[in-house]
Motif scaffolding. Sequence first.
Motif, PDB file in Angstrom:
ATOM      1  N   LEU A 124     -14.099  71.137 -16.213  1.00  0.00           N
ATOM      2  CA  LEU A 124     -12.773  71.078 -16.841  1.00  0.00           C
ATOM      3  C   LEU A 124     -12.088  72.439 -16.787  1.00  0.00           C
ATOM      4  O   LEU A 124     -10.912  72.542 -16.451  1.00  0.00           O
ATOM      5  N   TYR A 125     -12.841  73.503 -17.102  1.00  0.00           N
ATOM      6  CA  TYR A 125     -12.251  74.843 -17.024  1.00  0.00           C
ATOM      7  C   TYR A 125     -11.910  75.208 -15.575  1.00  0.00           C
ATOM      8  O   TYR A 125     -10.848  75.761 -15.296  1.00  0.00           O
ATOM      9  N   GLY A 126     -12.818  74.904 -14.652  1.00  0.00           N
ATOM     10  CA  GLY A 126     -12.589  75.234 -13.241  1.00  0.00           C
ATOM     11  C   GLY A 126     -11.381  74.504 -12.693  1.00  0.00           C
ATOM     12  O   GLY A 126     -10.643  75.031 -11.863  1.00  0.00           O
ATOM     13  N   GLY A 127     -11.162  73.275 -13.200  1.00  0.00           N
ATOM     14  CA  GLY A 127     -10.009  72.497 -12.765  1.00  0.00           C
ATOM     15  C   GLY A 127      -8.698  73.198 -13.066  1.00  0.00           C
ATOM     16  O   GLY A 127      -7.748  73.109 -12.295  1.00  0.00           O
ATOM     17  N   GLN A 128      -8.664  73.927 -14.206  1.00  0.00           N
ATOM     18  CA  GLN A 128      -7.439  74.669 -14.537  1.00  0.00           C
ATOM     19  C   GLN A 128      -7.100  75.617 -13.397  1.00  0.00           C
ATOM     20  O   GLN A 128      -5.959  75.680 -12.940  1.00  0.00           O
ATOM     21  N   ASN A 129      -8.115  76.365 -12.928  1.00  0.00           N
ATOM     22  CA  ASN A 129      -7.865  77.309 -11.841  1.00  0.00           C
ATOM     23  C   ASN A 129      -7.523  76.597 -10.541  1.00  0.00           C
ATOM     24  O   ASN A 129      -6.609  76.997  -9.828  1.00  0.00           O
ATOM     25  N   SER A 130      -8.291  75.536 -10.211  1.00  0.00           N
ATOM     26  CA  SER A 130      -8.035  74.825  -8.959  1.00  0.00           C
ATOM     27  C   SER A 130      -6.606  74.301  -8.915  1.00  0.00           C
ATOM     28  O   SER A 130      -5.907  74.454  -7.912  1.00  0.00           O
ATOM     29  N   LEU A 131      -6.157  73.688 -10.019  1.00  0.00           N
ATOM     30  CA  LEU A 131      -4.809  73.126 -10.056  1.00  0.00           C
ATOM     31  C   LEU A 131      -3.760  74.226 -10.037  1.00  0.00           C
ATOM     32  O   LEU A 131      -2.751  74.133  -9.344  1.00  0.00           O
ATOM     33  N   PHE A 132      -4.017  75.297 -10.809  1.00  0.00           N
ATOM     34  CA  PHE A 132      -3.067  76.403 -10.883  1.00  0.00           C
ATOM     35  C   PHE A 132      -2.890  77.048  -9.501  1.00  0.00           C
ATOM     36  O   PHE A 132      -1.765  77.235  -9.036  1.00  0.00           O
ATOM     37  N   GLN A 287     -13.214  84.496  -7.606  1.00  0.00           N
ATOM     38  CA  GLN A 287     -14.355  85.361  -7.893  1.00  0.00           C
ATOM     39  C   GLN A 287     -14.795  85.253  -9.345  1.00  0.00           C
ATOM     40  O   GLN A 287     -13.964  85.041 -10.233  1.00  0.00           O
ATOM     41  N   ALA A 288     -16.098  85.420  -9.594  1.00  0.00           N
ATOM     42  CA  ALA A 288     -16.607  85.443 -10.956  1.00  0.00           C
ATOM     43  C   ALA A 288     -15.900  86.566 -11.720  1.00  0.00           C
ATOM     44  O   ALA A 288     -15.560  87.581 -11.113  1.00  0.00           O
ATOM     45  N   PRO A 289     -15.643  86.453 -13.014  1.00  0.00           N
ATOM     46  CA  PRO A 289     -16.068  85.389 -13.912  1.00  0.00           C
ATOM     47  C   PRO A 289     -15.196  84.133 -13.858  1.00  0.00           C
ATOM     48  O   PRO A 289     -15.518  83.170 -14.534  1.00  0.00           O
ATOM     49  N   GLU A 290     -14.095  84.166 -13.085  1.00  0.00           N
ATOM     50  CA  GLU A 290     -13.276  82.956 -12.980  1.00  0.00           C
ATOM     51  C   GLU A 290     -14.063  81.892 -12.212  1.00  0.00           C
ATOM     52  O   GLU A 290     -14.952  82.226 -11.416  1.00  0.00           O
ATOM     53  N   SER A 291     -13.721  80.621 -12.431  1.00  0.00           N
ATOM     54  CA  SER A 291     -14.414  79.582 -11.673  1.00  0.00           C
ATOM     55  C   SER A 291     -13.404  78.547 -11.212  1.00  0.00           C
ATOM     56  O   SER A 291     -12.287  78.485 -11.718  1.00  0.00           O
TER      57      SER A 291
END
Lengths: 344, 326
Positions: A124-132, A287-291
Amino acid sequence: MTTSSDSAARHPDAASRVTVSRGPWATAVGRILRQPSAIIALVVLALIIAATAAAPIYAEYVSRTNPFATALSAKIWLDGQEVLVIQPVTEGLGLGTIPIGPTWGPQYLVGSDSLGRDVMARILYGGQNSLFIAGIATTISLVFALLVGLCAGFFGGIVDTVLTRLLDVVWAFPVFLLATSLSVVTIGRSFDFGLFEIRADSIIIPVLIIGIVNIPYIARPVRAQTIQVRQSEFVTAARGIGVPSWRILLIDVVPNVLPILIVFAPITVAISMILESSLSFLSIGVQAPESSWGTIIRENQPLLYSRPWTTLAPGLAIVLTVVMLNLLGDVVRDAFDPRMKQED
Amino acid sequence: MLRFVLFRLMQMIFIMTGLSMVVFLIFFATPGIDPAANIAGRGASEEVLAAVRESFGLDRPLPIQYLSMMKRMLIDQDLTSFSNRSYQVLPAILNSLPVTFSVAFGTAVIWVSVSIAFGTAAALTRGKLTDKLLMTIGLIGISMPVFWVASVANLFTQHRYQDSWLFSWVPPLGYVPLSEDPGSWALHLIIPWITGSILYIGLYSRLLRSSLVEVYHEDFIRTARAKGLSETRILFRHALRTAMLPFVSLLGLDLGALIAGNTLIVELLFGLPGLGMLTFRALQSLDLPFMMTTIMYGSFFVVLLNTLVDLLYAFLDPRVKDARRN
């Protein structure tokens, strides 16, 4: 493409045949909303966005874990028993540890990763980045493709020659290789532009790279359409009565080019999403820490055979999102296609 | 025709030159990138860096560096790796090409034949169940990231169902040269071929369906029907031939890109030591001469195939040839 109300006024017969005379935009929106598949796609996409937005709530109240902190000795209650999240291996030689598999319950729904983090919460958190990333990258692609395509098509001459030759060169550079090359040279580097600074682990870097590599694919059709409009009779007429160039560009050309951008928007988001996940999978994207969904799949690659759901679930999230975007893309393309007139 | 071929050749040379400059600038002139620091390793002193710069010619102006690299790549053909100066770039690339050609060839055969079958079947059953089913498959096909499909393929064929009758024939990951054992070569490549072709099957069957549907509305199809031609003849001699034009022109681009390095992910996940894997290794170690050359070779195929497709196009569609003659 003059407005249909104009032509209806000139041809009374046509006006009586067409029950409601609307502009091309209203027609297109009407066509889109009449397709069940478009409604499904929009609803599912809205649900996906809502779910990723609710990631903190999920982590706090449902999975009750911190999806960013390692939890090697965490325990959860399962069927009335307290079990370790990272369990010792009992099969074979009994060496090493293995994270808990899918519980199909609130906690560790699809299992844990090797650091004891809840994979579902991370998705769910990673989806925020993927969509953004996909969304912003698409915006960049569309805006710059519009600028490049308009300049090349409208001004012609040397500007056009330089820009099209440049696009030819980038065209010969396979998108994936270009994105990979750009990612490799920028990875782990921070950029200081004086006014603002981009940190090395910032997701702005993949956003810019993905946004840039997709420009030529949209700029070409924009240029072609611009040339077509520039040579049309109504532009010649506008020039004849002395309308200045910038006004022709804004009033006549831009509105006729915009449908191309709208048609490209959903599929560019889809392509950007796949590209982002591929780069992240090769560890040269987010890149870490982002996912993101891609990095989660990479992190869980060692668990592919023992805990396949930690790889399958983030992949299914990508597939579901991209299927919906492509479905929407198909409907939008047909809606703006003047040859598809059967229902209006 | 000769003038057209010569014109395309000139254009090819121009694009290749431009491309080599773009690649060179990306790797040597990105702000903040220092090839010398990369060769010398972490925390090298200023003296060491200066020595490295001198030894590798990195202290010279960029245009000179570019020209000398291009000379070593194309004329002397003795370009070596930055990290290991006895490791020549050209032989490494020539060794990896057969692997990439094998991967790309099989992928293309599967993708072209399956998408022609799917696209034609869907267009002929337009609006019916078969059409909807095939187009749903196509939609899902274009929506799956290749690395994930490859992971899932490995999970099923190498682990989960490896013991079952279904996948017990799948050999362990790796590559066997065609010259050594053709049977084993094919067995090792079947799963990578299918994995690599899924995306393209989706793209091309959708493309062919829509252009076939469009062509069937054309007047010449009505004329052919009025002449009393059989439906089969109309399909193969008239409709398909016209509908294949956009298919063929895209095919050149995608096939070129496939050979140029779009097989990278398939090669990495299935352990195939081809051009893609070579490129990726070079990228990881920021080995600039290696990257330049692999990317140049790759794009050469893109441009070459594009030119070939243009010629084929002129052959398929006589209007193109006529337009160029004038």
